[in-house]
Write an enzyme that holds these catalytic residues in place. Structure first.
Site, PDB file in Angstrom:
ATOM      1  N   ASN A 149      39.259  51.986  34.287  1.00 44.14           N
ATOM      2  CA  ASN A 149      38.010  52.219  33.581  1.00 44.14           C
ATOM      3  C   ASN A 149      37.108  53.175  34.359  1.00 44.14           C
ATOM      4  O   ASN A 149      36.915  53.035  35.569  1.00 44.14           O
ATOM      5  CB  ASN A 149      37.298  50.885  33.363  1.00 44.14           C
ATOM      6  CG  ASN A 149      36.296  50.949  32.238  1.00 44.14           C
ATOM      7  OD1 ASN A 149      36.438  51.718  31.296  1.00 44.14           O
ATOM      8  ND2 ASN A 149      35.256  50.113  32.318  1.00 44.14           N
TER       9      ASN A 149
ATOM     10  N   CYS B  82      38.864  47.582  37.859  1.00 43.97           N
ATOM     11  CA  CYS B  82      40.253  47.370  38.270  1.00 43.97           C
ATOM     12  C   CYS B  82      40.457  47.928  39.665  1.00 43.97           C
ATOM     13  O   CYS B  82      39.653  48.714  40.158  1.00 43.97           O
ATOM     14  CB  CYS B  82      41.233  48.040  37.314  1.00 43.97           C
ATOM     15  SG  CYS B  82      41.169  47.405  35.625  1.00 43.97           S
TER      16      CYS B  82
ATOM     17  N   ARG C  12      48.406  46.360  41.011  1.00 49.55           N
ATOM     18  CA  ARG C  12      47.226  46.569  40.168  1.00 49.55           C
ATOM     19  C   ARG C  12      46.581  45.241  39.765  1.00 49.55           C
ATOM     20  O   ARG C  12      47.265  44.301  39.357  1.00 49.55           O
ATOM     21  CB  ARG C  12      47.651  47.304  38.889  1.00 49.55           C
ATOM     22  CG  ARG C  12      46.470  47.852  38.079  1.00 49.55           C
ATOM     23  CD  ARG C  12      46.196  47.063  36.822  1.00 49.55           C
ATOM     24  NE  ARG C  12      45.036  47.595  36.124  1.00 49.55           N
ATOM     25  CZ  ARG C  12      45.017  48.662  35.312  1.00 49.55           C
ATOM     26  NH1 ARG C  12      46.136  49.300  35.043  1.00 49.55           N
ATOM     27  NH2 ARG C  12      43.892  49.068  34.773  1.00 49.55           N
TER      28      ARG C  12
END
Length: 313
Positions: A79, A2, A16
């Protein structure tokens, strides 16, 4: 996989990319002030700031990927496999929170990054799953307001808080590596007025001042490219212009279907991109299979309620 961009032009626009190989049941979820958010070990938040974000709702509980509260504080979990290390127990006096509890707890209690930093200094992130059948997500977090950003990581070295003056976060390696790695690209420029003279060229392409900017989709390369775009940002003054600009920056580091394949043979794609107008607690988002940009604002009726508001993207 991400990318988060914290873009401040008068106020915060928090962007995001959610890069993931599967649909995780994501919805846009409003947690109003009187929603009883029960934690495993830290009691129940009964009265708190209202929050809007993208989450999976499991047994009536929002498992947020990123969110913004009514005070304009934003937070996202990214992550962090192989580096995230959670504890079994906290020390005496510490607040013990599971990874999935961190976003609603921090946004529920804090109005600024300064307040969040103080709260997190007394938090132990523990290895509690929400349910036995759900994985324990290995995460690190970025928290932003219109003044500053911090990154919160739990590793073998313990819990650490970093001041993120770059306004960007991706995945592995840990944040100190990224902050040091961008220094290698300090010579890159958005203009190329000196480039032809350096190499004796008279005909050149626009953008050659950025030759050497990474173009692959690793987390360290996405961090550098997002930082470069953010550092050289130029956009209009309107809210729509700023939102469009953030989504365009996220597009430079987005994953198209098939460009990245996981070790399990699945396509890692940008499932959605979002931009939060934090001052107005308004979500703008687009998904990988739709052209239009959706918009949902935190409404006054929802702020004062006691039930989750859930919207399909």
């Amino acid at each position: 996989m991400c990318t988060v961009i914290s873009f401040v032009r008068g106020s915060l626009f928090f962007g995001r990319n959610m890069d993931i190989e599967y649909d995780f049941g994501q919805k846009l979820v409003v947690m109003p002030r009187d929603f009883a958010f029960a934690t495993k070990r830290a009691g129940t938040l009964v009265r708190h700031y209202a929050t809007i974000g993208i989450a999976r709702v499991e047994d009536g509980c929002p498992l947020y990927a990123e969110a913004c509260n009514e005070k304009g504080l934003c937070m996202a979990g990214l992550n962090f496999p192989g580096n995230a290390v959670y504890r079994e127990r906290g020390e005496a006096g510490q607040t013990e929170l599971a990874p999935y509890e961190l976003i609603p707890y921090v946004l529920g209690k804090c109005a600024s990054v300064d307040e969040a930093e103080r709260l997190l200094s007394d938090v132990a992130v523990v290895g509690e799953r929400f349910r036995p059948y759900l994985p324990l997500a290995p995460l690190h977090w970025i928290i932003s307001d219109d003044k500053r950003n911090i990154v919160f990581e739990c590793t073998l070295e313990g819990s650490r808080i970093f001041d993120d003056q770059l306004g960007v976060l991706t995945n592995n390696p840990p944040f100190p590596y990224h902050a040091d790695n961008v220094k290698k690209y300090a010579n890159l420029s958005s203009d190329n007025k000196n480039f032809p003279a350096r190499v004796g060229k008279t005909d050149f392409s626009e953008g050659e001042g950025g030759i050497g900017l990474p173009g692959d989709l690793t987390s360290e390369s996405r961090f550098v490219k997002a930082w470069f775009c953010l550092k050289n940002s130029v956009c209009g003054d309107s809210t729509e212009g700023k939102v469009a600009h953030v989504l365009a920056m996220l597009g430079t580091v987005a994953m198209t279907g098939g460009a990245v394949v996981t070790s399990e043979g699945k396509a890692d794609i940008t499932r959605y991109s979002c931009c939060i107008d934090a001052a107005n607690a308004t979500y703008y988002y687009k998904t990988h299979d739709r052209l239009n940009v959706g918009k949902i604002a935190l409404g006054q009726a929802e702020v004062d309620g006691g039930e989750l508001g859930v919207y399909v993207l």
